[in-house]
Every structure is written in C-alpha cells, then in structure tokens.
Design a protein around this motif. Structure first.
Motif, PDB file in Angstrom:
ATOM      1  N   GLU A   2       0.839  -1.216   0.000  1.00  0.00           N
ATOM      2  CA  GLU A   2       0.000   0.000   0.000  1.00  0.00           C
ATOM      3  C   GLU A   2       0.861   1.249   0.000  1.00  0.00           C
ATOM      4  O   GLU A   2       0.489   2.290  -0.507  1.00  0.00           O
ATOM      5  CB  GLU A   2      -0.917   0.074   1.226  1.00  0.00           C
ATOM      6  N   LEU A   3       2.043   1.117   0.635  1.00  0.00           N
ATOM      7  CA  LEU A   3       2.901   2.286   0.766  1.00  0.00           C
ATOM      8  C   LEU A   3       3.496   2.681  -0.585  1.00  0.00           C
ATOM      9  O   LEU A   3       3.522   3.859  -0.945  1.00  0.00           O
ATOM     10  CB  LEU A   3       4.019   1.970   1.761  1.00  0.00           C
ATOM     11  N   ASP A   9       2.146   1.841  -3.383  1.00  0.00           N
ATOM     12  CA  ASP A   9       0.978   2.247  -4.171  1.00  0.00           C
ATOM     13  C   ASP A   9       0.629   3.699  -3.901  1.00  0.00           C
ATOM     14  O   ASP A   9       0.344   4.462  -4.811  1.00  0.00           O
ATOM     15  CB  ASP A   9      -0.233   1.364  -3.819  1.00  0.00           C
ATOM     16  N   ALA A  10       0.634   4.066  -2.614  1.00  0.00           N
ATOM     17  CA  ALA A  10       0.316   5.447  -2.241  1.00  0.00           C
ATOM     18  C   ALA A  10       1.354   6.387  -2.848  1.00  0.00           C
ATOM     19  O   ALA A  10       1.008   7.441  -3.375  1.00  0.00           O
ATOM     20  CB  ALA A  10       0.278   5.591  -0.729  1.00  0.00           C
ATOM     21  N   SER A  11       2.623   5.989  -2.802  1.00  0.00           N
ATOM     22  CA  SER A  11       3.678   6.835  -3.362  1.00  0.00           C
ATOM     23  C   SER A  11       3.470   7.023  -4.867  1.00  0.00           C
ATOM     24  O   SER A  11       3.648   8.113  -5.402  1.00  0.00           O
ATOM     25  CB  SER A  11       5.052   6.212  -3.114  1.00  0.00           C
ATOM     26  N   ARG A  12       3.084   5.933  -5.528  1.00  0.00           N
ATOM     27  CA  ARG A  12       2.799   6.013  -6.952  1.00  0.00           C
ATOM     28  C   ARG A  12       1.594   6.928  -7.193  1.00  0.00           C
ATOM     29  O   ARG A  12       1.601   7.762  -8.090  1.00  0.00           O
ATOM     30  CB  ARG A  12       2.471   4.608  -7.468  1.00  0.00           C
ATOM     31  N   GLY A  13       0.577   6.754  -6.341  1.00  0.00           N
ATOM     32  CA  GLY A  13      -0.681   7.480  -6.518  1.00  0.00           C
ATOM     33  C   GLY A  13      -0.542   8.980  -6.361  1.00  0.00           C
ATOM     34  O   GLY A  13      -1.300   9.740  -6.953  1.00  0.00           O
ATOM     35  N   ILE A  14       0.412   9.432  -5.541  1.00  0.00           N
ATOM     36  CA  ILE A  14       0.567  10.872  -5.388  1.00  0.00           C
ATOM     37  C   ILE A  14       1.519  11.442  -6.430  1.00  0.00           C
ATOM     38  O   ILE A  14       1.819  12.627  -6.416  1.00  0.00           O
ATOM     39  CB  ILE A  14       1.038  11.279  -3.973  1.00  0.00           C
ATOM     40  N   GLY A  15       1.991  10.597  -7.332  1.00  0.00           N
ATOM     41  CA  GLY A  15       2.721  11.116  -8.486  1.00  0.00           C
ATOM     42  C   GLY A  15       4.230  11.031  -8.396  1.00  0.00           C
ATOM     43  O   GLY A  15       4.926  11.835  -8.985  1.00  0.00           O
ATOM     44  N   MET A  16       4.762  10.064  -7.638  1.00  0.00           N
ATOM     45  CA  MET A  16       6.209   9.894  -7.622  1.00  0.00           C
ATOM     46  C   MET A  16       6.642   9.094  -8.850  1.00  0.00           C
ATOM     47  O   MET A  16       5.961   8.141  -9.249  1.00  0.00           O
ATOM     48  CB  MET A  16       6.653   9.120  -6.374  1.00  0.00           C
ATOM     49  N   THR A  17       7.800   9.455  -9.402  1.00  0.00           N
ATOM     50  CA  THR A  17       8.371   8.656 -10.477  1.00  0.00           C
ATOM     51  C   THR A  17       8.996   7.416  -9.829  1.00  0.00           C
ATOM     52  O   THR A  17       9.252   7.427  -8.627  1.00  0.00           O
ATOM     53  CB  THR A  17       9.469   9.439 -11.213  1.00  0.00           C
ATOM     54  N   PRO A  18       9.248   6.352 -10.603  1.00  0.00           N
ATOM     55  CA  PRO A  18       9.845   5.152 -10.012  1.00  0.00           C
ATOM     56  C   PRO A  18      11.126   5.468  -9.230  1.00  0.00           C
ATOM     57  O   PRO A  18      11.377   4.911  -8.159  1.00  0.00           O
ATOM     58  CB  PRO A  18      10.145   4.273 -11.223  1.00  0.00           C
ATOM     59  N   GLN A  22      11.866   8.347  -7.754  1.00  0.00           N
ATOM     60  CA  GLN A  22      11.494   9.041  -6.515  1.00  0.00           C
ATOM     61  C   GLN A  22      10.953   8.050  -5.490  1.00  0.00           C
ATOM     62  O   GLN A  22      11.213   8.190  -4.297  1.00  0.00           O
ATOM     63  CB  GLN A  22      10.448  10.122  -6.804  1.00  0.00           C
ATOM     64  N   PHE A  61      12.655   8.218  -2.078  1.00  0.00           N
ATOM     65  CA  PHE A  61      11.825   8.828  -1.046  1.00  0.00           C
ATOM     66  C   PHE A  61      11.206   7.793  -0.126  1.00  0.00           C
ATOM     67  O   PHE A  61      10.929   8.076   1.027  1.00  0.00           O
ATOM     68  CB  PHE A  61      10.680   9.643  -1.659  1.00  0.00           C
ATOM     69  N   SER A  62      10.899   6.608  -0.682  1.00  0.00           N
ATOM     70  CA  SER A  62      10.206   5.673   0.196  1.00  0.00           C
ATOM     71  C   SER A  62      10.897   4.320   0.348  1.00  0.00           C
ATOM     72  O   SER A  62      11.091   3.879   1.470  1.00  0.00           O
ATOM     73  CB  SER A  62       8.719   5.563  -0.177  1.00  0.00           C
ATOM     74  N   MET A 113      -3.642   4.585 -12.197  1.00  0.00           N
ATOM     75  CA  MET A 113      -3.030   3.537 -11.404  1.00  0.00           C
ATOM     76  C   MET A 113      -3.267   2.239 -12.168  1.00  0.00           C
ATOM     77  O   MET A 113      -2.515   1.278 -12.049  1.00  0.00           O
ATOM     78  CB  MET A 113      -3.677   3.454 -10.016  1.00  0.00           C
ATOM     79  N   GLU A 144       2.960  10.936 -14.170  1.00  0.00           N
ATOM     80  CA  GLU A 144       3.251  11.554 -12.871  1.00  0.00           C
ATOM     81  C   GLU A 144       2.606  12.927 -12.744  1.00  0.00           C
ATOM     82  O   GLU A 144       2.079  13.285 -11.701  1.00  0.00           O
ATOM     83  CB  GLU A 144       4.761  11.667 -12.644  1.00  0.00           C
ATOM     84  N   ARG A 196      -1.037  12.470 -12.023  1.00  0.00           N
ATOM     85  CA  ARG A 196      -1.327  12.065 -10.635  1.00  0.00           C
ATOM     86  C   ARG A 196      -1.124  13.207  -9.662  1.00  0.00           C
ATOM     87  O   ARG A 196      -1.840  13.323  -8.667  1.00  0.00           O
ATOM     88  CB  ARG A 196      -0.448  10.882 -10.246  1.00  0.00           C
ATOM     89  N   ARG A 197      -0.132  14.068  -9.925  1.00  0.00           N
ATOM     90  CA  ARG A 197       0.089  15.192  -9.008  1.00  0.00           C
ATOM     91  C   ARG A 197      -1.020  16.218  -9.112  1.00  0.00           C
ATOM     92  O   ARG A 197      -1.173  17.049  -8.223  1.00  0.00           O
ATOM     93  CB  ARG A 197       1.439  15.852  -9.314  1.00  0.00           C
ATOM     94  N   TYR A 239      -5.327  11.963  -4.124  1.00  0.00           N
ATOM     95  CA  TYR A 239      -5.634  10.529  -4.045  1.00  0.00           C
ATOM     96  C   TYR A 239      -5.616  10.115  -2.580  1.00  0.00           C
ATOM     97  O   TYR A 239      -4.613  10.261  -1.895  1.00  0.00           O
ATOM     98  CB  TYR A 239      -4.565   9.778  -4.847  1.00  0.00           C
ATOM     99  N   ILE A 276      -6.477   6.892   0.029  1.00  0.00           N
ATOM    100  CA  ILE A 276      -6.812   5.474   0.060  1.00  0.00           C
ATOM    101  C   ILE A 276      -7.033   5.002   1.497  1.00  0.00           C
ATOM    102  O   ILE A 276      -6.660   5.685   2.446  1.00  0.00           O
ATOM    103  CB  ILE A 276      -5.702   4.614  -0.601  1.00  0.00           C
ATOM    104  N   SER A 293      -5.682   2.681   3.304  1.00  0.00           N
ATOM    105  CA  SER A 293      -4.514   2.437   4.157  1.00  0.00           C
ATOM    106  C   SER A 293      -3.684   3.704   4.359  1.00  0.00           C
ATOM    107  O   SER A 293      -2.632   3.664   4.968  1.00  0.00           O
ATOM    108  CB  SER A 293      -3.646   1.359   3.529  1.00  0.00           C
ATOM    109  N   LEU A 320       4.305   8.086   4.722  1.00  0.00           N
ATOM    110  CA  LEU A 320       5.659   7.539   4.807  1.00  0.00           C
ATOM    111  C   LEU A 320       6.123   7.587   6.263  1.00  0.00           C
ATOM    112  O   LEU A 320       6.201   8.660   6.853  1.00  0.00           O
ATOM    113  CB  LEU A 320       6.601   8.341   3.905  1.00  0.00           C
ATOM    114  N   HIS A 350       8.887   7.370   7.802  1.00  0.00           N
ATOM    115  CA  HIS A 350      10.121   8.036   8.215  1.00  0.00           C
ATOM    116  C   HIS A 350      10.039   9.545   8.040  1.00  0.00           C
ATOM    117  O   HIS A 350      11.012  10.230   8.311  1.00  0.00           O
ATOM    118  CB  HIS A 350      11.301   7.473   7.432  1.00  0.00           C
ATOM    119  N   LEU A 396       7.706  17.254  -4.559  1.00  0.00           N
ATOM    120  CA  LEU A 396       7.955  16.638  -5.870  1.00  0.00           C
ATOM    121  C   LEU A 396       7.875  17.685  -6.973  1.00  0.00           C
ATOM    122  O   LEU A 396       8.553  17.596  -7.989  1.00  0.00           O
ATOM    123  CB  LEU A 396       6.926  15.532  -6.144  1.00  0.00           C
TER     124      LEU A 396
END
Lengths: 246, 371
Positions: free
Chosen positions: A142-143, A145-154, A156, A160-161, B50, B71, B74-75, B79, B81, B83, B87, B89, B102
């Motif tokens: 999910e983490l 997925d969430a990173s992808r969903g907010i628009g991070m590039t692979p 990033q 970042f995560s 997605m 990207e 999506r920005r 979004y 969800i 869960s 992040l 950290h 970003l």
C-alpha cells in the motif's frame, strides 16, 4: 550516557598499546617470556593496521555498492526474473573459500591489493544483497501504491520511500559484511597485499606465538570497534524519533 | 469534470469494467458503490492511471488522461486510500507537503502550506506538524491523508474507501468533516465505498455498479425512492424509505410551532380549545422546558362527558432529548418522533429555543414518493 563512554575508552586503550611499538613490546614480553623475539620488526604494526583498514573500507564500499544496486535491480519489475538466480549465485559465492577466490584472481589481476579486494567483495556481498532484497520485499504494497498514486516517479519512489524504509535492514547487512571482511582480509598477506595478516603469517611460518597474537589482537580490536561504531550510528539514525513503526 | 466514454478494463478473459460511460460534473461528489469485486475501485483507479483502461476514453475537463505524462496527471489529482500510506520516516508536515516537494516548491512555502492544511482539517499545527505517523490515531492519520491529497490544491479528489478502516463513531466525524471541507473547497470528487449510509450522507450522485456495469446513476434520494430493478432494491435494503429520509434536511420542513411561556400554562389550561395542537412550553429565556398534554384518562374522560372544560398539564422535557437542529436529517426527526410518541418534534437553535416544529404528516407525505 556514561555507558557509551566505556567501549571507546577500552578500544582506544587497546589500540594505543597495540600500535605503539614500545608499549607493545613491554606487554608481549610479559605475556610470552619464553619467546626470544616478540616484535615483528620488518614493518611497524601501525602500517599493517592502516593497510588493513584501507582493504576493509575499499572492499566493503564496493560490496555495499554492488549488493545494494543488485538488490534494487532484482526487486524492480524488469529484474524480478533474476531474483532467484542472483540470490543463488551470491549464496554460492559465500560457500566459496576466499583463499580459492584469491587463487583464481591472482592469475587474472596479479599479486597484491587487487585480488584481495576481489576475494573480499565476492565473499561479503551476500549479507548486503540479501538484506537489501529482504528490506525491499518487506515494504507494504500500500505504501508504494500510495507513493505512486501521489505522483512519484519510479526513481522518486526508490529514494523517497523504498531506500529510507529498508535502510535499517540494509545497514545491518553492511555491518555484518564489514565485520566479516576485517577477519577475512588477513588472507591478503599470502598474495602480498599487506595488512595484519602479514604478522600472523610470519608468526605461523616462524612458529612465533607473539607475532600471531599481536596481529590477531589488532584485527579483533578493529572488528569490535567497527561493530560498536555501527551500533552507535544505527541508534543515532534510526531511533527513537525516526523509528519506523508498523 | 470527469467523463468516461465506453471505458472497459479486461484482465485476460475476465472483464472487470464493462464499457462504462459516466460524467462527474465539476464540484460534484460522485459516489461509486456496489458489492465487493464489482469494479468500483478499478473504475476509480483508471482516472489517475493507477490502472490503464483496456479501451474507451477518460477525460478530465476535456483532456484525455492517457495523453498526459502519468506523474504530472497524478500530481494534479488528490488521491486518498483506505490504508492512507503515509511515509513512516517522514514527519506529518513532510508527509503533507510531499507533492509540493515533488513539484519543486521550496521548503518554506511547503511548510507554510502544510500548516494551512493542518488548520483546514482541524488539527493544531503546533501540536501535529512534527509528529510521526506512528504517533497518530487511525482517524488522525486519515485526516493527514486527506491533507496530503489537498496539498497541491488539485481540482479533483479520488477517494478509495477512505474511511473504511475507521471505527463507526470516528467515521461519522470524518464524514461530517469531509462535508464541511467539500462545502468550502468544491472539489470534483469520486468516492468509492461499500457503505450505503456513507453514500447517502455525502453523495450528490450515486453510481451503483454490478459486475462492471452501471446499474443506476442517480441522486441518493432517487435511488432509494425508485430503485431501477430488483438488484438495486435488494442492495438498498427493505428500509430504504427510512434511509431516504436522511436525504432531507429538517430546515426545509419547519412549520410554525405553537408555544406559550411557563407562566401561562394555568390560564391556557382553563381556556376553550377545539383542535388538539401540540403546544410547547418555554421556560426562562425562551428555553424549551415541556409540552402540554390534554388530560383524557379516567377522571379526565368523566369530566369531559359532563361538559366540563378541557384541562391540560405540562410534561417536562429535556430539550437535548427531544429536539432536532435545522441541519439534522428528517430521519433523525422521525426517530425522535417515534421515541417520544408525539406528533411533532421541536426544532431548536443552539440555545435550545424553539425555531419551529416538524410534523408527522409532512414526513408521511415525503414518503409518498417511494415506490
């Protein structure tokens, strides 16, 4: 706080004794009264120690770069097919005796520093690689997925995560492999790479226990202090404020 | 505005979404609902790619989503969800400000924006900005998730069962909070849920999906009043007439209430009164204290037959137990009516003074639209 001062004081004291020729001679004479020549005089122990540290640092740096990047590659979708192959190969590499690697590497790259580094890297890449893979695989879906969903590039997502989240596990792998390398680097002496192995080998050849003990003790103190240093760095970077809690 | 035209998603031979066409107007909250595995989440995820549609076209304000760099797309879409996916950290403020980061927004501007958003979602920035995700409760984490989605001020929000993992009490709080935010921000929202009550509460329009097809697309009130087929009828349940009352607010059905002050109860009781209206009694400062009741039992009946004057007595009421607020739903009003066994409920302002009343016949009339 006080607890943390004891180990560095102890290691510091041990190093001062080991690396100062006059002090070392006094101690060795006490320990081995029967040995006539307790000091290895051809090269000062402090120079061998320095060579040893350089060998460990260079080989561990290469093993870390190699292990982490391999681990990252085989956990990406395109590289996933190679995951089991790479894991198998690195396990195989660790079952290979470093001396054998050395023997194979010498004809290819000659005597000295380089074959030793190759042997050390081959031997110590496994813990780093395995921990990188384990750290990456443990990140909840999910983490990412969430990173992808907010628009991070692979890329990033990786920086970042994924890497921050598996940093702790990867660091543990690096710690293990550095400690392994401190011990294994002593074999460098047989191909002329120098290091603390020189005194140990000389001691074995001449049946001189004082040589063997001084070289082994220096390597042991180096291993213990590096281990302590890694422990300190871990608590500094990974707890308690920025602890990854699930 | 989001528009789907003949959009399908196939996995090999199985069809998850089957040629869906729909339109979500700007500023509208559109809820996708249906049984598990019906394709509602798949539908949502195709908007920010997605998942990629197998065929058909999805446009946002007329622009095909497939034509934009993924990207960047999506920005520009918030979004959220179930869960949350904060992040672990990063501090709360770094999590909220991740999309601006970003986008290359400088640190000071980002942190200022994070504080604004914490204010907006009702969490004290001074207290929360430096916390880490593991120090948050489920409800707090979910709010931070919403703040993160809003950070770059996207016109569109996609919400995939955002309140599904929160306990019922907190879920209602979050829904209310969401409605408050939505009234202020007017985002175009697509919201997936399997909770019908949630859909009724927050939706402008509801899309009911079954086996990857749209079964009915209408306002919540229409779906409950006129289910298109047996599936919809079963899905919304036998109590749909009751549920439908949640779609109406008390403020639209307020009638004038008869009220007297406490000192006048004796005088009123001795007067002549033909009909039997509900008469509310106000205490000091106009606060509701009770209701008049005609004495009809035993002695009362005897007195009536003897031609004596009708007499009343006051029954004390606790305003918070009987009253409803203008913003309450008609369902709540009905529940209060049934609970008190009366023919009207008082509508009270914040000081517990009577604004008016809601009457049972009006509720009955409302439900005549139910087929």
């Amino acid at each position: 706080m006080k607890r943390h001062i004891v180990p560095p004081l102890l290691f510091g004291l041990a190093l001062v004794v080991l690396l100062n020729a006059d002090l070392l001679e006094v101690v060795l004479r006490q320990l081995f009264p029967a040995v006539r020549e307790v000091m290895y005089t051809r090269i000062p122990l402090i120079d061998l120690f320095r060579e040893h540290v350089v060998m460990v640092l260079v080989s561990s740096a290469i093993a870390t770069a190699l292990g982490v990047s391999l681990g990252v590659c085989v956990t990406r979708p395109p590289g996933r097919d190679f995951l089991t192959v790479v894991q198998g190969l690195s396990s195989l590499a660790q079952t290979f005796p470093p001396v054998a690697v050395l023997a194979l590497a010498v004809p290819a790259v000659g005597f000295g520093f380089r074959p030793t580094i190759i042997a050390l890297v081959v031997y110590s890449v496994l813990p780093i690689l395995n921990n990188t893979i384990a750290g990456m695989e443990a990140i909840p879906r999910e983490l990412t997925d969430a990173s992808r969903g907010i628009g991070m590039t692979p890329l990033q997502i990786l920086f970042f995560s994924e890497l921050p989240l598996s940093a702790r596990v990867i660091a543990a792998g690096v710690r293990t492999s550095v400690i392994i390398n401190v011990g294994t680097a002593t074999i460098g002496a047989v191909v002329g790479a120098g290091g603390l192995g020189v005194v140990i080998v000389a001691g074995l050849v001449r049946d001189n226990i004082a040589f063997v003990v001084s070289g082994a003790a220096a390597a042991a103190v180096l291993a213990l202090s590096l281990d302590w240093l890694f422990g300190r760095l871990e608590t500094l970077f990974f707890s308690p404020r920025a602890r990854v809690a699930r | 505005m989001i528009e789907f035209t003949g959009v399908s998603k196939r996995y090999g031979d199985t069809v998850a979404v089957d040629s869906i066409s729909l339109r979500v107007e700007a500023g509208e909250v559109c809820v996708l609902i249906g049984p598990s595995g019906c394709g509602k989440t798949t539908t949502l995820k195709m908007v920010n790619r997605m998942l990629n549609a197998s065929s058909g076209v999805i446009t946002i304000d007329g622009r095909d989503v497939a034509s934009l760099p993924v990207e960047q797309l999506r920005r520009s879409i918030g979004y959220v969800i179930q869960s949350v996916g904060l992040l672990p950290h990063l501090s709360v403020r770094d999590n909220i400000a991740i999309v601006p980061r970003l986008n290359g927004v400088d640190r000071r501007t980002r942190y200022k924006r994070a504080d604004e958003l914490l204010d907006l979602i009702g969490l004290d920035p001074a207290q929360y900005r430096l916390k880490y995700p593991h120090e948050l409760s489920g409800g707090e984490a979910q709010r931070i998730g919403v703040a993160r989605a809003l950070a770059a001020d996207p016109p569109i929000l996609l919400m995939d069962e955002p309140f599904g993992a929160v306990d019922p009490l907190n879920r209602e709080v979050l829904q209310t909070e969401f409605l408050r935010l939505q009234r202020a921000l007017k985002k175009t929202v697509m919201f997936v849920t399997h909770d019908l009550d949630e859909a009724i509460r927050i939706a402008d329009t509801v899309i009911l999906i079954k086996d990857g097809r749209i079964v009915q697309h209408a306002t919540p009130e229409q779906i409950l009043a006129r289910p298109r087929d047996q599936f919809v009828r079963d899905f919304v349940g036998k109590d749909r007439a009751l549920k439908r009352l949640s779609c109406f607010a008390v403020r639209d059905y307020i009638r004038q209430a008869r009220q007297i002050s406490q000192q006048d109860v004796a005088a009123y009781s001795n007067g002549e009164h033909d009909e039997e209206p509900v008469v509310w009694v106000n205490g000091p400062a106009g606060v509701l204290v009770g209701v008049l009741q005609r004495i009809t039992a035993q002695s009362g009946a005897a007195a009536l037959s003897a031609g004596a004057r009708a007499s009343f007595r006051m029954i004390s009421l606790k305003p918070e137990d009987v009253g409803v607020a203008p913003m309450s739903s008609m369902k709540e009003a009905l529940s209060r009516l049934l609970g008190q066994g009366m023919r009207a409920v008082p509508v009270l302002d914040e000081r517990n003074c009577i604004i008016g009343e809601v009457r049972l016949p009006d509720i009955e009339e409302l439900n005549q639209a139910v087929l």
